[in-house]
Design a protein around this motif. Structure first.
Motif: not given
Length: 278
Positions: A114-143
């Motif tokens: 979803a990030l690749k499609a909506a935010r093509p301006d993001l580099g790979g590292a920033e995309r991974e960091t943003t994904t990390d934050h989103a998953l931790k925020t909603v409690g899905l990091w372990p999954h």
């Protein structure tokens, strides 16, 4: 009914109340001879959480699709910050009742794609960091490496919410996102949604527009509630201001006179006034 344009406290630092975040002006939507929406007018102000409620067939989802840019008005226009919406864009994210996840991808991949499609301006590292934050925020990091089929209904909806929040839209659109969940899971996700929205602040999610059938949910979450008339030719019957301070406590809320009066009024509208006019 005259609308009160009093902004919630969160909104004051985001934008002037003179500039609607979303402007719906004279909107009609026809499908051949069938008129789904007729002359819908609504301004949604920066920082507002607005719910749309009404009986089945009243055009709630149609209106949400017009805001998302997935459909277009037959007449009238829908604007975001004064710009006419002509199609989907990264300034809006949508969460559906049926999750709409890609079953062959992991939880993490659903968010990163979803990030690749909506935010093509993001580099790979920033995309991974943003994904990390989103998953931790909603409690899905372990999954994060599981596929949707291995998750519960509540966890799948968390993925959909994480995906929507990760792209940092100005407007989050929710089409009955908690309708299929049990009461305990629904309550937890409602509170998570409010926490994420209020934490976004300036430069993040300014508005949430949610379609729901649930009166209690609408009152608990919203600053204003838009009550639609019955379809066809559905229009806005009434706009109700939810004059309850934030943050809201569920247990205290149900004892509030304001809450009880608002719920009674909505039950009267949906159960009597609109139930007898088809």
């Amino acid at each position: 009914m005259s609308e009160a344009h009093t902004l919630p406290q969160k909104a004051s630092a985001i934008a002037s109340p003179l500039t609607p975040a979303l402007g719906i002006q004279g909107v009609h939507r026809r499908y051949g001879s069938f008129v789904a929406l007729e002359d819908v007018n609504l301004d949604i102000w920066p920082g507002e959480f607005v719910s749309i409620i009404g009986h089945s067939g009243c055009g709630k989802s149609t209106l949400l699709n017009l805001i998302a840019g997935l459909d277009h008005p037959t007449d009238g226009q829908v604007q975001i910050l004064g710009r006419t919406i002509t199609g989907p864009g990264p300034d809006r994210s949508m969460v559906f009742q049926n999750y709409s996840l890609l079953p062959w991808l992991s939880v993490r991949q659903n968010v990163t794609e979803a990030l690749k499609a909506a935010r093509p301006d993001l580099g790979g590292a920033e995309r991974e960091t943003t994904t990390d934050h989103a998953l931790k925020t909603v409690g899905l990091w372990p999954h994060q490496h599981k596929r949707p089929s291995a998750l519960s209904g509540g966890q799948r909806q968390r993925v959909a919410i994480a995906r929507a929040f990760a792209v940092h839209p100005r407007v989050l659109l929710l089409d009955e996102p908690f309708g299929a969940l049990d009461a305990i899971t629904k309550g937890k996700l409602q509170d998570e949604l409010l926490g994420l929205w209020s934490a976004e602040g300036e430069g993040g999610i300014s508005n949430v527009v949610m379609v729901t059938h649930d009166i209690d949910e609408a009152i608990y979450l919203s600053d204003r509630i838009v009550v639609m008339s019955n379809g066809p030719r559905a229009h806005i019957h009434e706009v109700l201001k939810v004059d309850l301070p934030r943050p809201r406590d569920r247990a205290a809320l149900v004892k509030s006179d304001t809450y009880q009066e608002l719920k009674a009024h909505m039950l009267h509208l949906l159960g009597t006034v609109l139930a007898t006019h088809h």
